[in-house]
Design an enzyme around this catalytic site. Sequence first.
Site, short mmCIF file in Angstrom:
data_model
loop_
_atom_site.label_atom_id
_atom_site.label_comp_id
_atom_site.label_asym_id
_atom_site.label_seq_id
_atom_site.Cartn_x
_atom_site.Cartn_y
_atom_site.Cartn_z
N MET A 1 -0.25 -3.47 12.27
CA MET A 1 -1.07 -4.33 12.87
C MET A 1 -0.96 -4.27 14.03
O MET A 1 -1.23 -5.42 15.71
CB MET A 1 -0.50 -6.12 12.47
CG MET A 1 -0.50 -5.78 10.90
SD MET A 1 -2.22 -5.89 10.08
CE MET A 1 -3.38 -6.78 10.25
N LYS B 1 -0.84 -3.49 20.37
CA LYS B 1 -1.14 -1.67 20.29
C LYS B 1 -0.15 -1.12 20.72
O LYS B 1 0.98 -1.27 21.02
CB LYS B 1 -1.85 -1.21 21.55
CG LYS B 1 -1.53 -1.65 23.09
CD LYS B 1 -2.49 -1.54 23.92
CE LYS B 1 -2.02 -1.55 25.52
NZ LYS B 1 -2.57 -1.59 26.41
N ASN C 1 0.82 -1.14 0.49
CA ASN C 1 0.05 -0.03 0.21
C ASN C 1 1.28 1.09 0.06
O ASN C 1 0.65 1.85 -1.33
CB ASN C 1 -0.54 0.16 1.27
CG ASN C 1 -2.41 -0.77 1.04
OD1 ASN C 1 -3.30 -0.01 0.63
ND2 ASN C 1 -1.91 -2.58 1.64
N HIS D 1 -8.01 -1.45 5.40
CA HIS D 1 -9.58 -2.67 6.23
C HIS D 1 -9.61 -3.13 4.70
O HIS D 1 -10.32 -2.58 4.02
CB HIS D 1 -10.18 -1.79 7.19
CG HIS D 1 -10.71 -3.00 7.78
ND1 HIS D 1 -9.66 -3.96 8.79
CD2 HIS D 1 -11.31 -3.89 7.77
CE1 HIS D 1 -10.16 -5.13 9.45
NE2 HIS D 1 -11.09 -5.06 8.22
C1 GAR Z 1 -2.96 -4.73 3.77
O1 GAR Z 1 -4.47 -5.48 3.24
C2 GAR Z 1 -4.33 -3.98 4.43
O2 GAR Z 1 -5.58 -3.39 4.80
C3 GAR Z 1 -4.43 -4.91 5.66
O3 GAR Z 1 -2.99 -5.23 5.89
C4 GAR Z 1 -2.66 -5.43 4.46
C5 GAR Z 1 -1.21 -4.59 4.27
O4 GAR Z 1 0.02 -4.60 3.33
N1 GAR Z 1 -4.81 -3.90 6.87
C6 GAR Z 1 -5.59 -4.87 7.93
O5 GAR Z 1 -5.87 -6.02 8.32
C7 GAR Z 1 -5.66 -4.41 8.94
N2 GAR Z 1 -6.70 -4.21 10.35
P1 GAR Z 1 0.47 -4.46 2.33
O6 GAR Z 1 1.91 -4.18 4.07
O7 GAR Z 1 1.17 -4.35 1.43
O8 GAR Z 1 0.74 -2.49 2.16
#
Ligand code: GAR
Length: 204
Positions: free
Chosen positions: A94, A67, A16, A113
């Site tokens: 996370m 957290k 992302n 999310h």
């Molecule tokens: C993504 O799918 C994001 O939406 C999710 O972690 C992944 C990170 O991917 N986030 C959550 O689940 C937050 N509750 P990335 O490190 O490749 O961006």
Amino acid sequence: MSRLKLGVLGSGAGSNMQSIVDAIDRGELDADIKLVLADVPDAKILDRARRHGIPCAYLDCAPFRTKLEGPAEDRCIELLKGAGVDTVVLAGFMRIVKTKLLAAFPERVINIHPALLPAFPGVHSWTQALDYGCKVAGVTVHFVDAGTDSGPILVQKCVKVEENDTPESLHARIQVQEHIAYPEALRIIARGNYRIEGRRVKIG
Ligand code: GAR
């Protein structure tokens, strides 16, 4: 509106964050990433930041596992403010962020999310959607408030669930939409043509 000064917090692959870097490089988002922080020392998001010459660091969040609070939260705020950040982007971070960070960046902490909130907050949301038998899954970009995955929604995108989907295949298609949704949401913030009215974000 002035160019956004982004601080990105992540824990994993950083795809992302990459989509935001790419949108900036293509001239589609008026922003700079000032700092990337990860709570995992060898997280790929840090490698990506280094490759793009973006300042980055590991943020030790001990003693907490789920957290961002206490000394790590203070350090995080100090680093973000020191880098001149005005908007905090949670990109696969996370951990639950707490009120001190939210108060330091009021209405300026954004999260992505991998579900159509308010369905399936928490972790492995795509697996939850599949197990529930949903025909549609998706992605939500929202302002962060004191709850978990509960703040006002900026952008949502739908993803059709296919008969033969596995958690991995569904998450992969959700991620394609994430990489469109996050730059789109940040463009709205950069343009400043929105207002938050209760739960609703009114754009334009
Ligand atoms: C993504 O799918 C994001 O939406 C999710 O972690 C992944 C990170 O991917 N986030 C959550 O689940 C937050 N509750 P990335 O490190 O490749 O961006």
